[in-house]
Write a protein that holds these residues in place. Sequence first.
Motif, short mmCIF file in Angstrom:
data_model
loop_
_atom_site.label_atom_id
_atom_site.label_comp_id
_atom_site.label_asym_id
_atom_site.label_seq_id
_atom_site.Cartn_x
_atom_site.Cartn_y
_atom_site.Cartn_z
N ASP A 44 -49.94 -56.03 -14.24
CA ASP A 44 -51.08 -57.01 -14.84
C ASP A 44 -52.50 -56.32 -15.15
O ASP A 44 -53.33 -57.16 -15.76
CB ASP A 44 -51.27 -58.11 -13.87
N ILE A 45 -52.62 -55.10 -15.09
CA ILE A 45 -54.01 -54.63 -15.12
C ILE A 45 -53.90 -53.88 -16.47
O ILE A 45 -53.17 -52.86 -16.65
CB ILE A 45 -54.13 -53.60 -14.15
N ALA A 46 -54.71 -54.31 -17.28
CA ALA A 46 -55.08 -53.75 -18.69
C ALA A 46 -55.90 -52.82 -18.90
O ALA A 46 -55.80 -51.81 -19.68
CB ALA A 46 -55.08 -54.99 -19.55
N ILE A 47 -56.93 -52.92 -18.01
CA ILE A 47 -58.11 -52.05 -18.50
C ILE A 47 -58.61 -51.64 -16.85
O ILE A 47 -59.02 -52.43 -16.07
CB ILE A 47 -59.50 -52.84 -19.11
N ILE A 48 -59.08 -50.43 -16.56
CA ILE A 48 -59.49 -49.97 -15.49
C ILE A 48 -61.00 -49.27 -15.77
O ILE A 48 -60.93 -48.53 -16.49
CB ILE A 48 -58.46 -48.81 -14.86
N LEU A 49 -61.82 -49.82 -15.18
CA LEU A 49 -63.04 -49.55 -15.41
C LEU A 49 -63.45 -48.44 -14.19
O LEU A 49 -63.22 -48.93 -13.19
CB LEU A 49 -64.24 -50.54 -15.28
N VAL A 50 -64.13 -47.36 -14.68
CA VAL A 50 -64.34 -46.28 -13.81
C VAL A 50 -65.88 -45.90 -13.88
O VAL A 50 -66.28 -45.67 -14.96
CB VAL A 50 -63.49 -44.97 -13.85
N THR A 51 -66.67 -45.52 -12.75
CA THR A 51 -67.86 -44.95 -12.89
C THR A 51 -67.95 -43.74 -13.40
O THR A 51 -67.03 -43.04 -13.02
CB THR A 51 -68.71 -45.45 -11.43
N THR A 52 -69.09 -43.41 -13.95
CA THR A 52 -69.52 -42.19 -14.40
C THR A 52 -69.15 -40.78 -13.22
O THR A 52 -68.70 -39.85 -13.48
CB THR A 52 -70.80 -41.96 -15.23
N LYS A 53 -69.59 -41.22 -12.32
CA LYS A 53 -69.77 -40.00 -11.11
C LYS A 53 -68.12 -39.80 -10.74
O LYS A 53 -67.86 -38.58 -10.30
CB LYS A 53 -70.47 -40.70 -10.02
N LYS A 71 -51.02 -47.41 -21.65
CA LYS A 71 -51.74 -48.53 -20.84
C LYS A 71 -51.56 -48.12 -19.29
O LYS A 71 -50.81 -47.52 -19.17
CB LYS A 71 -50.64 -49.69 -21.09
N PRO A 72 -52.77 -48.52 -18.57
CA PRO A 72 -53.82 -49.20 -18.97
C PRO A 72 -54.97 -48.37 -19.63
O PRO A 72 -55.01 -47.12 -19.55
CB PRO A 72 -54.57 -49.54 -17.58
N LEU A 73 -55.80 -49.06 -20.48
CA LEU A 73 -56.95 -48.43 -20.85
C LEU A 73 -58.08 -48.10 -19.63
O LEU A 73 -58.32 -48.76 -19.02
CB LEU A 73 -57.69 -49.41 -21.79
N ILE A 74 -58.45 -46.47 -19.64
CA ILE A 74 -59.50 -46.48 -18.56
C ILE A 74 -60.68 -46.43 -19.33
O ILE A 74 -60.84 -45.49 -20.42
CB ILE A 74 -58.94 -45.07 -18.00
N THR A 75 -61.77 -46.99 -18.90
CA THR A 75 -62.95 -46.86 -19.58
C THR A 75 -64.03 -46.48 -18.77
O THR A 75 -64.21 -47.02 -17.64
CB THR A 75 -63.16 -48.49 -20.06
N GLU A 76 -65.04 -45.64 -18.79
CA GLU A 76 -66.13 -45.05 -18.17
C GLU A 76 -67.22 -46.06 -18.54
O GLU A 76 -67.58 -46.51 -19.42
CB GLU A 76 -66.53 -43.53 -18.79
N ILE A 77 -67.85 -46.47 -17.15
CA ILE A 77 -69.02 -47.27 -17.32
C ILE A 77 -69.95 -46.54 -16.36
O ILE A 77 -69.64 -45.90 -15.46
CB ILE A 77 -68.74 -48.72 -16.47
N PRO A 78 -71.32 -46.54 -17.03
CA PRO A 78 -72.65 -46.13 -16.17
C PRO A 78 -72.79 -46.97 -15.17
O PRO A 78 -72.51 -48.40 -15.02
CB PRO A 78 -73.60 -46.13 -17.13
N ASP A 79 -73.36 -46.24 -13.97
CA ASP A 79 -73.61 -47.15 -12.62
C ASP A 79 -75.14 -47.27 -12.74
O ASP A 79 -75.90 -47.14 -13.70
CB ASP A 79 -73.33 -46.45 -11.51
N ARG A 80 -75.42 -47.94 -11.70
CA ARG A 80 -77.09 -48.44 -11.70
C ARG A 80 -78.24 -47.08 -11.75
O ARG A 80 -79.17 -47.31 -12.09
CB ARG A 80 -77.39 -49.14 -10.65
#
Length: 102
Positions: A44-53, A71-80
């Motif tokens: 049921d998980i389509a997208i896994i968000l992962v912080t840059t670090k 699948k799933p799509l792994i997407t890098e996201i910046p943190d604060r």
Amino acid sequence: MKFYLISDNIDTLTGMRLVGIEGQVVHTRHDFLNLLKEKMQEKDIAIILVTTKLIELAPDVISEIKLKQPKPLITEIPDRHGESKIGEAIDGYVSEAIGVKL
């Protein structure tokens, strides 16, 4: 289908929980890769968000997964803390793929 966050800090996790995205905080490469493997098995998980670090702890593994797993799509996201070079990484991927420096 839902999102899941794997973060290296509690602030990002708290922010994502405010919009309904569950996740977990990890700090080591070993813990990150084990959790990623576990969550990739959940249907049921389509997208896994992962912080840059965390991406920087295992860039080789992440690249391999992105190339081979639909699948799933792994997407890098910046943190604060910012300092993300996602745009440069995308330029590098495109340049390598088509053989033209952007």
